[in-house]
Design a protein around this motif. Sequence first.
Motif, PDB file in Angstrom:
ATOM      1  N   PHE A   1       0.833  -1.204   0.000  1.00 29.00           N
ATOM      2  CA  PHE A   1       0.000   0.000   0.000  1.00 29.00           C
ATOM      3  C   PHE A   1       0.871   1.259   0.000  1.00 29.00           C
ATOM      4  CE2 PHE A   1      -4.142  -1.958   1.928  1.00 29.00           C
ATOM      5  CZ  PHE A   1      -4.477  -2.421   0.669  1.00 29.00           C
ATOM      6  N   ASP A   2       1.967   1.240   0.749  1.00 31.80           N
ATOM      7  CA  ASP A   2       2.886   2.385   0.747  1.00 31.80           C
ATOM      8  C   ASP A   2       3.438   2.632  -0.654  1.00 31.80           C
ATOM      9  OD1 ASP A   2       2.546   2.843   3.437  1.00 31.80           O
ATOM     10  OD2 ASP A   2       4.400   1.847   4.059  1.00 31.80           O
ATOM     11  N   ARG A   3       3.797   1.543  -1.359  1.00 31.47           N
ATOM     12  CA  ARG A   3       4.336   1.695  -2.714  1.00 31.47           C
ATOM     13  C   ARG A   3       3.249   2.205  -3.666  1.00 31.47           C
ATOM     14  NH1 ARG A   3       7.944   0.178   0.151  1.00 31.47           N
ATOM     15  NH2 ARG A   3       7.819   2.408   0.526  1.00 31.47           N
ATOM     16  N   ILE A   4       2.009   1.745  -3.477  1.00 28.30           N
ATOM     17  CA  ILE A   4       0.904   2.200  -4.324  1.00 28.30           C
ATOM     18  C   ILE A   4       0.692   3.704  -4.149  1.00 28.30           C
ATOM     19  CG2 ILE A   4      -1.620   2.060  -4.571  1.00 28.30           C
ATOM     20  CD1 ILE A   4      -1.242  -1.024  -3.989  1.00 28.30           C
ATOM     21  N   ILE A   5       0.785   4.182  -2.905  1.00 29.04           N
ATOM     22  CA  ILE A   5       0.675   5.623  -2.649  1.00 29.04           C
ATOM     23  C   ILE A   5       1.794   6.366  -3.379  1.00 29.04           C
ATOM     24  CG2 ILE A   5       0.869   7.400  -0.856  1.00 29.04           C
ATOM     25  CD1 ILE A   5      -0.424   5.333   1.084  1.00 29.04           C
ATOM     26  N   GLU A   6       3.006   5.808  -3.350  1.00 27.14           N
ATOM     27  CA  GLU A   6       4.138   6.444  -4.036  1.00 27.14           C
ATOM     28  C   GLU A   6       3.890   6.531  -5.542  1.00 27.14           C
ATOM     29  OE1 GLU A   6       8.227   5.353  -3.193  1.00 27.14           O
ATOM     30  OE2 GLU A   6       7.622   4.621  -1.214  1.00 27.14           O
ATOM     31  N   VAL A   7       3.335   5.466  -6.118  1.00 24.45           N
ATOM     32  CA  VAL A   7       3.032   5.472  -7.557  1.00 24.45           C
ATOM     33  C   VAL A   7       2.029   6.586  -7.874  1.00 24.45           C
ATOM     34  CG1 VAL A   7       1.976   4.167  -9.441  1.00 24.45           C
ATOM     35  CG2 VAL A   7       3.581   3.031  -7.894  1.00 24.45           C
ATOM     36  N   ALA A   8       0.984   6.696  -7.052  1.00 20.19           N
ATOM     37  CA  ALA A   8      -0.032   7.731  -7.285  1.00 20.19           C
ATOM     38  C   ALA A   8       0.577   9.124  -7.200  1.00 20.19           C
ATOM     39  CB  ALA A   8      -1.180   7.577  -6.286  1.00 20.19           C
ATOM     40  N   ARG A   9       1.548   9.302  -6.326  1.00 15.15           N
ATOM     41  CA  ARG A   9       2.183  10.625  -6.181  1.00 15.15           C
ATOM     42  C   ARG A   9       2.946  11.041  -7.430  1.00 15.15           C
ATOM     43  NH1 ARG A   9       4.217   9.559  -0.098  1.00 15.15           N
ATOM     44  NH2 ARG A   9       2.381  10.323   1.018  1.00 15.15           N
ATOM     45  N   THR A  10       3.284  10.090  -8.288  1.00  9.93           N
ATOM     46  CA  THR A  10       3.968  10.439  -9.539  1.00  9.93           C
ATOM     47  C   THR A  10       2.982  10.903 -10.607  1.00  9.93           C
ATOM     48  OG1 THR A  10       3.868   8.221 -10.537  1.00  9.93           O
ATOM     49  CG2 THR A  10       5.723   8.679  -9.046  1.00  9.93           C
ATOM     50  N   GLY A  11       1.682  10.903 -10.281  1.00  6.50           N
ATOM     51  CA  GLY A  11       0.672  11.358 -11.233  1.00  6.50           C
ATOM     52  C   GLY A  11      -0.098  10.249 -11.908  1.00  6.50           C
ATOM     53  N   ILE A  12       0.240   8.988 -11.588  1.00  9.06           N
ATOM     54  CA  ILE A  12      -0.475   7.845 -12.168  1.00  9.06           C
ATOM     55  C   ILE A  12      -1.746   7.593 -11.359  1.00  9.06           C
ATOM     56  CG2 ILE A  12      -0.355   5.361 -12.635  1.00  9.06           C
ATOM     57  CD1 ILE A  12       2.681   5.674 -12.957  1.00  9.06           C
ATOM     58  N   SER A  13      -2.867   7.428 -12.060  1.00  9.29           N
ATOM     59  CA  SER A  13      -4.120   7.091 -11.386  1.00  9.29           C
ATOM     60  C   SER A  13      -4.104   5.612 -11.011  1.00  9.29           C
ATOM     61  CB  SER A  13      -5.312   7.367 -12.305  1.00  9.29           C
ATOM     62  OG  SER A  13      -5.293   8.701 -12.766  1.00  9.29           O
ATOM     63  N   ILE A  14      -4.634   5.299  -9.842  1.00  8.21           N
ATOM     64  CA  ILE A  14      -4.706   3.908  -9.372  1.00  8.21           C
ATOM     65  C   ILE A  14      -6.167   3.521  -9.194  1.00  8.21           C
ATOM     66  CG2 ILE A  14      -4.074   2.269  -7.564  1.00  8.21           C
ATOM     67  CD1 ILE A  14      -1.562   3.348  -8.720  1.00  8.21           C
ATOM     68  N   LEU A  15      -6.562   2.430  -9.829  1.00 12.52           N
ATOM     69  CA  LEU A  15      -7.892   1.857  -9.617  1.00 12.52           C
ATOM     70  C   LEU A  15      -7.677   0.429  -9.154  1.00 12.52           C
ATOM     71  CD1 LEU A  15     -10.998   1.973  -9.869  1.00 12.52           C
ATOM     72  CD2 LEU A  15     -10.741   1.243 -12.254  1.00 12.52           C
ATOM     73  N   MET A  16      -8.167   0.106  -7.947  1.00 15.51           N
ATOM     74  CA  MET A  16      -7.904  -1.248  -7.460  1.00 15.51           C
ATOM     75  C   MET A  16      -9.103  -1.868  -6.758  1.00 15.51           C
ATOM     76  SD  MET A  16      -5.196  -0.847  -4.327  1.00 15.51           S
ATOM     77  CE  MET A  16      -5.571  -0.004  -2.809  1.00 15.51           C
ATOM     78  N   VAL A  17      -9.187  -3.182  -6.922  1.00 12.28           N
ATOM     79  CA  VAL A  17     -10.138  -4.010  -6.189  1.00 12.28           C
ATOM     80  C   VAL A  17      -9.394  -4.576  -4.992  1.00 12.28           C
ATOM     81  CG1 VAL A  17     -11.439  -6.178  -6.256  1.00 12.28           C
ATOM     82  CG2 VAL A  17     -11.513  -4.617  -8.207  1.00 12.28           C
ATOM     83  N   GLU A  18     -10.016  -4.538  -3.817  1.00 17.73           N
ATOM     84  CA  GLU A  18      -9.289  -4.977  -2.627  1.00 17.73           C
ATOM     85  C   GLU A  18     -10.231  -5.613  -1.615  1.00 17.73           C
ATOM     86  OE1 GLU A  18      -6.783  -6.224  -0.433  1.00 17.73           O
ATOM     87  OE2 GLU A  18      -5.834  -5.078  -2.042  1.00 17.73           O
ATOM     88  N   GLN A  19      -9.827  -6.809  -1.121  1.00 19.38           N
ATOM     89  CA  GLN A  19     -10.599  -7.507  -0.088  1.00 19.38           C
ATOM     90  C   GLN A  19     -10.392  -6.869   1.286  1.00 19.38           C
ATOM     91  OE1 GLN A  19     -12.994  -9.388  -0.514  1.00 19.38           O
ATOM     92  NE2 GLN A  19     -12.581 -11.386  -1.380  1.00 19.38           N
ATOM     93  N   ASN A  20      -9.182  -6.343   1.524  1.00 18.46           N
ATOM     94  CA  ASN A  20      -8.903  -5.704   2.813  1.00 18.46           C
ATOM     95  C   ASN A  20      -9.495  -4.295   2.793  1.00 18.46           C
ATOM     96  OD1 ASN A  20      -7.134  -7.798   4.137  1.00 18.46           O
ATOM     97  ND2 ASN A  20      -5.997  -7.490   2.242  1.00 18.46           N
ATOM     98  N   ALA A  21     -10.828  -4.254   2.957  1.00 19.72           N
ATOM     99  CA  ALA A  21     -11.564  -3.025   2.678  1.00 19.72           C
ATOM    100  C   ALA A  21     -11.150  -1.865   3.577  1.00 19.72           C
ATOM    101  CB  ALA A  21     -13.066  -3.287   2.809  1.00 19.72           C
ATOM    102  N   ARG A  22     -11.043  -2.113   4.855  1.00 19.07           N
ATOM    103  CA  ARG A  22     -10.738  -1.018   5.779  1.00 19.07           C
ATOM    104  C   ARG A  22      -9.376  -0.393   5.455  1.00 19.07           C
ATOM    105  NH1 ARG A  22     -12.838   0.268  10.733  1.00 19.07           N
ATOM    106  NH2 ARG A  22     -13.949  -1.708  10.893  1.00 19.07           N
ATOM    107  N   GLN A  23      -8.364  -1.233   5.269  1.00 20.69           N
ATOM    108  CA  GLN A  23      -7.020  -0.723   4.986  1.00 20.69           C
ATOM    109  C   GLN A  23      -6.987  -0.005   3.639  1.00 20.69           C
ATOM    110  OE1 GLN A  23      -7.827  -3.726   6.062  1.00 20.69           O
ATOM    111  NE2 GLN A  23      -6.359  -4.512   7.562  1.00 20.69           N
ATOM    112  N   ALA A  24      -7.724  -0.544   2.669  1.00 19.41           N
ATOM    113  CA  ALA A  24      -7.727   0.074   1.338  1.00 19.41           C
ATOM    114  C   ALA A  24      -8.413   1.439   1.372  1.00 19.41           C
ATOM    115  CB  ALA A  24      -8.431  -0.846   0.342  1.00 19.41           C
ATOM    116  N   LEU A  25      -9.527   1.534   2.096  1.00 18.69           N
ATOM    117  CA  LEU A  25     -10.241   2.817   2.165  1.00 18.69           C
ATOM    118  C   LEU A  25      -9.415   3.875   2.893  1.00 18.69           C
ATOM    119  CD1 LEU A  25     -13.885   1.585   2.849  1.00 18.69           C
ATOM    120  CD2 LEU A  25     -13.014   2.629   0.743  1.00 18.69           C
ATOM    121  N   GLU A  26      -8.524   3.431   3.769  1.00 16.33           N
ATOM    122  CA  GLU A  26      -7.676   4.395   4.481  1.00 16.33           C
ATOM    123  C   GLU A  26      -6.731   5.137   3.536  1.00 16.33           C
ATOM    124  OE1 GLU A  26      -5.845   2.144   7.583  1.00 16.33           O
ATOM    125  OE2 GLU A  26      -7.613   2.239   8.894  1.00 16.33           O
ATOM    126  N   ILE A  27      -6.361   4.507   2.412  1.00 14.16           N
ATOM    127  CA  ILE A  27      -5.455   5.176   1.473  1.00 14.16           C
ATOM    128  C   ILE A  27      -6.199   5.709   0.241  1.00 14.16           C
ATOM    129  CG2 ILE A  27      -3.547   3.690   2.210  1.00 14.16           C
ATOM    130  CD1 ILE A  27      -3.710   2.395  -0.629  1.00 14.16           C
TER     131      ILE A  27
END
Length: 237
Positions: free
Chosen positions: A177-203
């Motif tokens: 999740f930390d790396r995904i946040i880093e990718v988004a900070r470079t301007g890339i949009s992230i669309l993801m499906v995630e079972q760990n709903a609470r943790q995913a919604l936090e980011i």
Amino acid sequence: MSEPFLIGDAMTGGYGRGADILHGCTIAVERGQIAVIVGPNGAGKSTAMKAVFGMLDLRQGAVRLDGEDITALTPQARVAKGMGFVPQTHNIFTSMSVEENLEMGAFLRQDDFRGTMEQVYDLFPILREKRHQAAGELSGGQRQQVAVGRSLMTKPKVLMLDEPTAGVSPIVMDELFDRIIEVARTGISILMVEQNARQALEIADKGYVLVQGANAFTGTGQDLLADDDVRRSFLGG
């Protein structure tokens, strides 16, 4: 109001001639933001993602990227337009080395991709360390890093991730999740499906709760985490 950078708008459809799985479902993500699709098993989360990527035919609705209607394009053509997709399973070439996997991600590129490979190695230092090792010998979390890295080699504008933390430990999940946040900070949009709903919604900048192929709740990640109905029904209270 300008339209989101990527939108699957009022999508209705299913696989082949089978019954519809999606029912007027809308999923969108802004440039450089993280949008997360959550919901119970069988809610159509992965199907919605695949519909946006062109892996099933829509009976109604449309997909638009940066204002362009791409509904009729094949997945391959969508990759050329700047969409990257990382499936949940079978997402690496196990017999190839880590570096060969990354090189495969650059198959559409005509330019020098070594700079992008360095960026992937900077994002995932363990991959640089193991670049000559067969990808099939890596841990589950490291394999996911290879899969994400390979998709980043296409220089996507949108990165779509189907259950990126499935089967990994909580520590590895946090790191991904930390790396995904880093990718988004470079301007890339992230669309993801995630079972760990609470943790995913936090980011997440935006969250979509699907139930039976339709939008049940939509809002910012924080709004959904604070919603009593969402918490009670989908986040375990």
